[in-house]
Design a protein around this motif. Structure first.
Motif, PDB file in Angstrom:
ATOM      1  N   GLU A   1     -36.744  97.772  51.997  1.00  0.00           N
ATOM      2  CA  GLU A   1     -34.950  96.733  51.424  1.00  0.00           C
ATOM      3  C   GLU A   1     -35.703  96.181  50.133  1.00  0.00           C
ATOM      4  O   GLU A   1     -36.404  95.564  49.761  1.00  0.00           O
ATOM      5  N   THR A   2     -34.257  96.152  49.187  1.00  0.00           N
ATOM      6  CA  THR A   2     -34.828  96.099  48.207  1.00  0.00           C
ATOM      7  C   THR A   2     -33.392  94.879  47.969  1.00  0.00           C
ATOM      8  O   THR A   2     -32.514  94.566  49.363  1.00  0.00           O
ATOM      9  N   ILE A   3     -33.936  93.321  47.616  1.00  0.00           N
ATOM     10  CA  ILE A   3     -32.868  91.904  48.308  1.00  0.00           C
ATOM     11  C   ILE A   3     -33.124  91.202  46.588  1.00  0.00           C
ATOM     12  O   ILE A   3     -34.079  91.078  47.038  1.00  0.00           O
ATOM     13  N   VAL A   4     -31.670  90.523  46.816  1.00  0.00           N
ATOM     14  CA  VAL A   4     -31.167  89.543  45.348  1.00  0.00           C
ATOM     15  C   VAL A   4     -31.049  88.087  46.237  1.00  0.00           C
ATOM     16  O   VAL A   4     -30.423  88.583  47.496  1.00  0.00           O
ATOM     17  N   LEU A   5     -31.836  87.468  46.424  1.00  0.00           N
ATOM     18  CA  LEU A   5     -32.038  86.255  47.313  1.00  0.00           C
ATOM     19  C   LEU A   5     -30.789  85.315  46.462  1.00  0.00           C
ATOM     20  O   LEU A   5     -32.021  84.178  45.295  1.00  0.00           O
ATOM     21  N   ASP A   6     -29.769  84.438  46.731  1.00  0.00           N
ATOM     22  CA  ASP A   6     -28.672  83.478  46.023  1.00  0.00           C
ATOM     23  C   ASP A   6     -30.210  82.470  46.428  1.00  0.00           C
ATOM     24  O   ASP A   6     -31.320  82.201  46.302  1.00  0.00           O
ATOM     25  N   SER A   7     -29.518  80.787  45.718  1.00  0.00           N
ATOM     26  CA  SER A   7     -29.403  79.896  45.494  1.00  0.00           C
ATOM     27  C   SER A   7     -29.688  79.416  46.365  1.00  0.00           C
ATOM     28  O   SER A   7     -30.722  77.833  46.356  1.00  0.00           O
ATOM     29  N   GLY A   8     -29.034  79.199  47.488  1.00  0.00           N
ATOM     30  CA  GLY A   8     -28.239  78.178  48.601  1.00  0.00           C
ATOM     31  C   GLY A   8     -29.855  77.515  49.173  1.00  0.00           C
ATOM     32  O   GLY A   8     -31.083  78.023  49.262  1.00  0.00           O
ATOM     33  N   THR A   9     -29.420  76.464  49.494  1.00  0.00           N
ATOM     34  CA  THR A   9     -30.254  76.055  50.579  1.00  0.00           C
ATOM     35  C   THR A   9     -30.524  76.865  51.621  1.00  0.00           C
ATOM     36  O   THR A   9     -31.145  76.890  52.240  1.00  0.00           O
ATOM     37  N   THR A  10     -29.512  77.509  52.119  1.00  0.00           N
ATOM     38  CA  THR A  10     -29.402  78.448  53.585  1.00  0.00           C
ATOM     39  C   THR A  10     -30.170  79.899  53.039  1.00  0.00           C
ATOM     40  O   THR A  10     -31.151  80.555  53.937  1.00  0.00           O
ATOM     41  N   ALA A  11     -30.504  80.115  51.822  1.00  0.00           N
ATOM     42  CA  ALA A  11     -30.900  81.319  51.294  1.00  0.00           C
ATOM     43  C   ALA A  11     -32.879  81.049  51.024  1.00  0.00           C
ATOM     44  O   ALA A  11     -33.677  82.063  51.672  1.00  0.00           O
ATOM     45  N   LEU A  12     -33.253  79.625  51.280  1.00  0.00           N
ATOM     46  CA  LEU A  12     -34.091  79.422  51.280  1.00  0.00           C
ATOM     47  C   LEU A  12     -34.613  79.140  52.069  1.00  0.00           C
ATOM     48  O   LEU A  12     -36.077  79.760  53.092  1.00  0.00           O
ATOM     49  N   GLU A  13     -33.880  78.884  53.444  1.00  0.00           N
ATOM     50  CA  GLU A  13     -34.322  78.885  55.242  1.00  0.00           C
ATOM     51  C   GLU A  13     -34.390  81.078  55.600  1.00  0.00           C
ATOM     52  O   GLU A  13     -35.647  81.068  56.217  1.00  0.00           O
ATOM     53  N   VAL A  14     -33.984  81.732  54.599  1.00  0.00           N
ATOM     54  CA  VAL A  14     -33.990  82.886  55.073  1.00  0.00           C
ATOM     55  C   VAL A  14     -35.717  83.434  53.711  1.00  0.00           C
ATOM     56  O   VAL A  14     -35.988  84.050  54.889  1.00  0.00           O
ATOM     57  N   ALA A  15     -35.448  82.633  52.679  1.00  0.00           N
ATOM     58  CA  ALA A  15     -37.112  83.498  52.499  1.00  0.00           C
ATOM     59  C   ALA A  15     -38.035  82.577  53.461  1.00  0.00           C
ATOM     60  O   ALA A  15     -39.519  83.398  53.581  1.00  0.00           O
ATOM     61  N   LYS A  16     -37.758  81.191  54.075  1.00  0.00           N
ATOM     62  CA  LYS A  16     -39.122  80.851  54.879  1.00  0.00           C
ATOM     63  C   LYS A  16     -39.472  82.001  56.247  1.00  0.00           C
ATOM     64  O   LYS A  16     -40.744  82.139  56.941  1.00  0.00           O
ATOM     65  N   LEU A  17     -38.321  82.683  56.715  1.00  0.00           N
ATOM     66  CA  LEU A  17     -38.306  83.560  57.178  1.00  0.00           C
ATOM     67  C   LEU A  17     -38.795  85.425  56.957  1.00  0.00           C
ATOM     68  O   LEU A  17     -38.995  85.707  58.268  1.00  0.00           O
ATOM     69  N   LEU A  18     -39.224  85.442  55.533  1.00  0.00           N
ATOM     70  CA  LEU A  18     -39.601  86.724  55.571  1.00  0.00           C
ATOM     71  C   LEU A  18     -41.274  87.001  54.353  1.00  0.00           C
ATOM     72  O   LEU A  18     -41.932  87.857  54.222  1.00  0.00           O
ATOM     73  N   HIS A  19     -41.434  85.478  55.253  1.00  0.00           N
ATOM     74  CA  HIS A  19     -43.367  85.682  54.495  1.00  0.00           C
ATOM     75  C   HIS A  19     -44.113  86.771  55.134  1.00  0.00           C
ATOM     76  O   HIS A  19     -45.054  87.304  54.053  1.00  0.00           O
ATOM     77  N   ASP A  20     -43.444  87.201  56.294  1.00  0.00           N
ATOM     78  CA  ASP A  20     -44.480  88.613  56.863  1.00  0.00           C
ATOM     79  C   ASP A  20     -43.624  90.066  56.701  1.00  0.00           C
ATOM     80  O   ASP A  20     -43.866  90.836  57.310  1.00  0.00           O
ATOM     81  N   ARG A  21     -42.363  89.954  56.135  1.00  0.00           N
ATOM     82  CA  ARG A  21     -41.948  91.336  55.621  1.00  0.00           C
ATOM     83  C   ARG A  21     -42.283  91.870  53.573  1.00  0.00           C
ATOM     84  O   ARG A  21     -42.514  91.166  53.274  1.00  0.00           O
ATOM     85  N   ALA A  22     -42.372  92.896  54.388  1.00  0.00           N
ATOM     86  CA  ALA A  22     -42.258  93.955  53.652  1.00  0.00           C
ATOM     87  C   ALA A  22     -41.169  94.916  52.699  1.00  0.00           C
ATOM     88  O   ALA A  22     -40.616  95.137  52.764  1.00  0.00           O
ATOM     89  N   VAL A  23     -40.481  93.666  51.716  1.00  0.00           N
ATOM     90  CA  VAL A  23     -39.306  93.928  51.483  1.00  0.00           C
ATOM     91  C   VAL A  23     -40.039  93.054  50.018  1.00  0.00           C
ATOM     92  O   VAL A  23     -40.737  92.913  49.523  1.00  0.00           O
ATOM     93  N   THR A  24     -38.956  94.015  48.742  1.00  0.00           N
ATOM     94  CA  THR A  24     -38.962  93.489  47.408  1.00  0.00           C
ATOM     95  C   THR A  24     -37.783  92.471  47.518  1.00  0.00           C
ATOM     96  O   THR A  24     -36.655  92.600  47.595  1.00  0.00           O
ATOM     97  N   VAL A  25     -38.475  91.420  46.473  1.00  0.00           N
ATOM     98  CA  VAL A  25     -37.172  90.236  46.909  1.00  0.00           C
ATOM     99  C   VAL A  25     -37.170  89.968  44.967  1.00  0.00           C
ATOM    100  O   VAL A  25     -37.830  89.571  44.315  1.00  0.00           O
TER     101      VAL A  25
END
Length: 250
Positions: free
Chosen positions: A86-110
């Protein structure tokens, strides 16, 4: 005592104040109503939250330390709705940063809307990182302005993951910064579906800049402290509301 408690937490309940003061439920509610009338706090369902000026944004460093357990639980629930490819636009909030930490091993476009998120994903081996243009807000490092908006308009995404500054049934999703609100609006406009991450401390609040109605997102993920009656009302309006389980819940 009520005011002192609110200096250290995001929310107090009537029940915990009753137990702490050995006062009656009616006395506590009357005191909360009095303090709300003085502008010291804001009454919410079952308790109160600190009064928040709609145009004053708490520093990023303070927000990053608030409701950490809830934000991490919400992030864990959020990544379950993100699929490889999937292609994802990821926001700037602190909760979005927590999401980013869990995406390291995922095959996605961000496409990250924050330099904090971009830095987090910069060395993720399977992430395709698309950087927008724009101006980085001082302290926040959120990307805003016409270059950011133009970058978003040039693309189409499967999912927009947003982390608003405040959320209420009446005011909808809101942000402190006008440029941030514009970027959030554009992110939702170019995505096939939208997911909003809002911990309970953000509910029943409003900031200066309007983003969208409360029932516009496809999915809202929150934690158990979010008002149950409002969650029910949103579900009745057709919004999928998911409550993330905290790690220490048993």
């Amino acid at each position: 005592m009520i005011v002192e408690r609110l200096r250290g937490v995001d929310r107090v309940s009537v029940q915990e104040l009753v137990e702490a003061t050995e006062s009656s439920d009616m006395t506590i509610r009357r005191d909360l109503d009095f303090l709300a009338a003085q502008g010291v706090l804001k009454r919410v369902h079952g308790g109160a939250v600190p009064a928040m000026a709609s145009g004053v944004e708490p520093p990023y460093s303070l927000r990053a330390q608030a409701a950490v357990a809830a934000k991490r639980a919400i992030a864990r629930a959020a990544v379950e709705h993100i699929h490889d490819g999937e292609t994802i636009v990821l926001d700037s909030g602190t909760t979005a940063l927590e999401v980013a930490k869990l995406l390291h091993d995922r095959a996605v476009t961000v496409m990250p809307l924050s330099l904090h998120v971009a830095h987090e994903l910069a060395d993720a081996p399977r992430i395709r990182l698309l950087m927008p243009g724009g101006e980085a807000r001082r302290g926040e490092l959120a990307l805003v302005g016409p270059l950011t908006v133009a970058s978003l308009r040039a693309l189409r995404f499967d999912l927009a993951v947003l982390s608003p500054c405040a959320f209420s049934l009446d005011a909808g999703l809101t942000a402190f910064d006008l440029g941030d609100a514009e970027v959030k609006q554009e992110a939702m406009a170019v995505a096939a579906r939208s997911m909003v991450l809002a911990d309970g401390a953000k509910w029943d609040r409003a900031a200066l800049a309007y983003v969208c109605p409360a029932d516009y997102p496809d999915l809202i993920i929150t934690d158990p402290t979010a008002p149950e009656d409002q969650r029910t009302l949103l579900a009745q309006r057709g919004v999928l509301v998911e409550v993330a389980a905290l790690e220490d819940a048993s």
